[in-house]
Motif scaffolding. Structure first.
Motif, PDB file in Angstrom:
ATOM      1  N   ALA A   1      42.038  35.970  40.272  1.00 41.57           N
ATOM      2  CA  ALA A   1      42.656  35.383  39.080  1.00 41.57           C
ATOM      3  C   ALA A   1      41.810  34.263  38.493  1.00 41.57           C
ATOM      4  CB  ALA A   1      44.051  34.867  39.415  1.00 41.57           C
TER       5      ALA A   1
ATOM      6  N   GLU B   1      45.558  39.379  29.216  1.00 44.38           N
ATOM      7  CA  GLU B   1      44.741  40.316  29.988  1.00 44.38           C
ATOM      8  C   GLU B   1      43.263  39.939  29.898  1.00 44.38           C
ATOM      9  OE1 GLU B   1      46.152  44.683  29.645  1.00 44.38           O
ATOM     10  OE2 GLU B   1      46.749  43.713  27.767  1.00 44.38           O
TER      11      GLU B   1
ATOM     12  N   ASP C   1      39.202  46.163  34.230  1.00 49.18           N
ATOM     13  CA  ASP C   1      40.407  45.348  34.086  1.00 49.18           C
ATOM     14  C   ASP C   1      40.512  44.386  35.269  1.00 49.18           C
ATOM     15  OD1 ASP C   1      43.020  44.328  33.807  1.00 49.18           O
ATOM     16  OD2 ASP C   1      43.722  46.207  32.929  1.00 49.18           O
TER      17      ASP C   1
ATOM     18  N   ASP D   1      43.059  43.168  36.434  1.00 46.14           N
ATOM     19  CA  ASP D   1      44.201  43.622  37.232  1.00 46.14           C
ATOM     20  C   ASP D   1      43.879  45.004  37.797  1.00 46.14           C
ATOM     21  OD1 ASP D   1      46.677  43.852  38.406  1.00 46.14           O
ATOM     22  OD2 ASP D   1      47.710  44.433  36.555  1.00 46.14           O
TER      23      ASP D   1
END
Length: 307
Positions: A223, A254, A285, A287
């Motif tokens: 993160a 995002e 990405d 995530d």
């Protein structure tokens, strides 16, 4: 007559299994030739031409761009993260690229045929099998520090634990390796020109690796990722990739990132494609789940590190 009939019957019983096997083999071959059934396993790519680039990926490539930030545009809704001038992140975003369609070359001039990259960094790699994965990350970090004249920060450890600092090299000292014994020996005058710097790097490449580099980096939460961070698995074999750009969707929060690597044998540094999501490739990405899957390696989240 009975003997003849019996022989024919036995022959027929022998031919039936062979015919069945032949049919099974035929349909198996047909299945394998169907692109819908091709394996998507890591590294199963064969590069034929620039036509391999999918429509989505092609839309993110500016054919005329000469650097990472000019060549690869963020997907719709995302904007590139701006780095401070003269920062390591800005240096990576502005890495020069070879013309679109250029092939990755190995140190001996052979072409890499695996279709795993979207662009090739325009940086010589020498004619020896030295600049592999960890060496490419070391190269980028060292080139940035050298460009900024931060010579005292150019320092990398050998796998043996020996600390090879460029400041000592500049003073005319050279590294002598005798078995497990590594020492500095005065052999030249003070010199900080680029040719001498490259010789220093080749010496580091010869005796450093993912095992030693991983010990010099600090773990970072995914993160908190920023440009210049490295996914690295130290060992033999080991591998590493470096984040060279990031983009953000300010409406959703995002984030996306770009990866660069070298590999074995020594080869051009390359911007990796995303094998799991062609709609945003070569972007990845943030995530991505528990495991980051790249074309030639997988990394768990815990392997994200920072200089």
């Amino acid at each position: 007559m009975c003997v003849i009939v019996k022989k024919v019957w036995n022959l027929w019983n022998l031919l039936i299994p062979l015919m069945i096997l032949g049919l099974l083999f035929y349909f198996y071959q047909q299945r394998d030739s169907d692109p819908r059934n091709q394996s998507e396993s890591i590294g199963n790519y064969e590069q034929n031409s620039s036509k391999n680039i999918g429509a989505s990926e092609q839309s993110l490539i500016n054919l005329e761009g000469n650097s990472v930030r000019e060549r690869i545009t963020p997907p719709e809704g995302f904007i590139r993260m701006e780095m401070e001038q003269d920062s390591f992140g800005a240096y990576l975003q502005n890495l020069p690229l070879k013309p679109h369609g250029a092939r990755v070359l190995y140190f001996d001039g052979r072409e890499k045929t695996k279709d795993v990259y979207a662009a090739v960094v325009d940086m010589e790699i020498g004619e020896r099998d030295l600049q592999q994965c960890a060496d490419a990350v070391i190269r980028l970090r060292a080139e940035y520090l050298y460009q900024q004249e931060m010579y005292d920060k150019i320092r990398f450890s050998f796998v043996s634990g020996f600390s090879a600092d460029y400041s000592t090299w500049m003073q005319g000292n050279r590294i002598n390796v005798n078995g497990s014994q590594v020492t500095w020996v005065k052999q030249a005058e003070y010199n900080k020109d680029y040719a001498s710097f490259r010789k220093y790097l080749d010496m580091v490449f010869a005796y450093a690796g993912t095992a030693s580099l991983a010990k010099e980096l600090n773990p970072i939460l995914v993160a908190e990722m920023r440009i210049g961070d490295v996914f690295i698995v130290g060992g033999s074999p080991g591998h590493c990739v470096i984040i060279v750009d990031m983009a953000e969707n300010r409406s959703t929060g995002e984030k996306l990132f770009l990866l660069a690597q070298s590999y074995m044998p020594a080869q051009d540094i390359q911007i990796l494609k995303n094998p799991r999501n062609s709609s945003i490739s070569p972007w990845y990405d943030l995530d991505f789940g528990e495991t980051l899957i790249t074309p030639e390696w997988q990394f768990d989240q815990e392997y994200l590190m920072r200089f």
